[in-house]
Design a protein around this motif. Structure first.
Motif, PDB file in Angstrom:
ATOM      1  N   GLU A  10      -7.003   5.352  -0.789  1.00 49.21           N
ATOM      2  CA  GLU A  10      -7.318   4.472  -1.903  1.00 49.21           C
ATOM      3  C   GLU A  10      -7.957   5.236  -3.058  1.00 49.21           C
ATOM      4  O   GLU A  10      -8.819   4.718  -3.761  1.00 49.21           O
ATOM      5  CB  GLU A  10      -8.167   3.284  -1.447  1.00 49.21           C
ATOM      6  CG  GLU A  10      -7.433   2.389  -0.471  1.00 49.21           C
ATOM      7  CD  GLU A  10      -8.229   1.159  -0.050  1.00 49.21           C
ATOM      8  OE1 GLU A  10      -9.311   0.903  -0.631  1.00 49.21           O
ATOM      9  OE2 GLU A  10      -7.759   0.463   0.853  1.00 49.21           O
TER      10      GLU A  10
ATOM     11  N   SER B  63      -1.978   3.872   1.434  1.00 49.41           N
ATOM     12  CA  SER B  63      -3.061   3.979   0.448  1.00 49.41           C
ATOM     13  C   SER B  63      -3.252   5.424   0.002  1.00 49.41           C
ATOM     14  O   SER B  63      -4.369   5.879  -0.206  1.00 49.41           O
ATOM     15  CB  SER B  63      -4.366   3.396   0.997  1.00 49.41           C
ATOM     16  OG  SER B  63      -4.195   2.027   1.297  1.00 49.41           O
TER      17      SER B  63
ATOM     18  N   ASP C 298       0.826  -1.215   0.000  1.00 52.96           N
ATOM     19  CA  ASP C 298       0.000   0.000   0.000  1.00 52.96           C
ATOM     20  C   ASP C 298       0.859   1.265   0.000  1.00 52.96           C
ATOM     21  O   ASP C 298       0.513   2.278   0.584  1.00 52.96           O
ATOM     22  CB  ASP C 298      -0.979   0.008   1.185  1.00 52.96           C
ATOM     23  CG  ASP C 298      -1.936  -1.168   1.146  1.00 52.96           C
ATOM     24  OD1 ASP C 298      -2.338  -1.557   0.030  1.00 52.96           O
ATOM     25  OD2 ASP C 298      -2.267  -1.711   2.206  1.00 52.96           O
TER      26      ASP C 298
END
Length: 183
Positions: free
Chosen positions: A179, A135, A85
């Motif tokens: 994300e 992320s 990530d």
């Protein structure tokens, strides 16, 4: 397309997409699991990720190169901290900034960045970011700096990486993001 996971099982296979035939073909397997892929200036692809292999755990510093000219994978250097990530951003110099993510093993969120130098095949420690990031996004700007934004911990913050080796805070976004994408 390299690595990743099928449900919870790590994948070390790689596929090539052929636009002319709109199809995929196998192109071998990696030693580990790639969680990021960065196209280098010489046409090779830097693959970074966890030290997983099917059915076992490899060393914690998995880094490989894919050479499309030979359709082969080879190991390169050792990351200082294995991570997932994270972001891996090609800099104007041809080096790669690897920033943030979650450490493996252990699971701690990172504020540490390192640089991959393709001319030597080595990683070196660079600097600490202004905050923990996972992320998040990292976008190369026209001036050669990298904008790092969002992340799971302080999701509204943003900072700039200067290739001279420093990170600096630049303010906050209006909403928490992780994300997400940035171009």
């Amino acid at each position: 397309i390299t690595g990743g996971f099928e449900f919870t099982e790590p994948l070390s296979s790689a596929k090539l997409y052929e636009p002319a035939t709109d199809s995929f073909s196998s192109t071998g397997s990696m030693a580990g699991v790639s969680l990021s892929a960065t196209l280098l200036l010489d046409g090779k692809v830097l693959l970074l990720g966890l030290g997983y292999s099917i059915g076992s755990i490899l060393g914690p510093t998995n880094a490989e190169l894919y050479d499309p000219a030979t359709a082969s994978f080879s190991s390169t250097g050792n990351m200082i901290i294995s991570r997932r990530d994270h972001t891996a951003t090609l800099l104007g110099s041809g080096k790669v900034l690897v920033a943030g993510g979650v450490a493996f093993p252990g699971g701690g969120i990172l504020d540490f960045a390192e640089i991959y130098d393709p001319s030597t095949g080595t990683f070196s420690s660079k600097a600490y970011m202004t905050t923990l990031r996972v992320s998040h996004t990292a976008t190369l700007l026209p001036n050669g700096k990298v904008l790092l934004a969002g992340g799971n911990i302080i999701g509204v913050s943003a900072e700039l990486y200067d290739p001279a080796g420093t990170f600096s805070s630049i303010g906050s976004m209006a909403e928490v993001r992780f994300e997400h994408t940035a171009t």
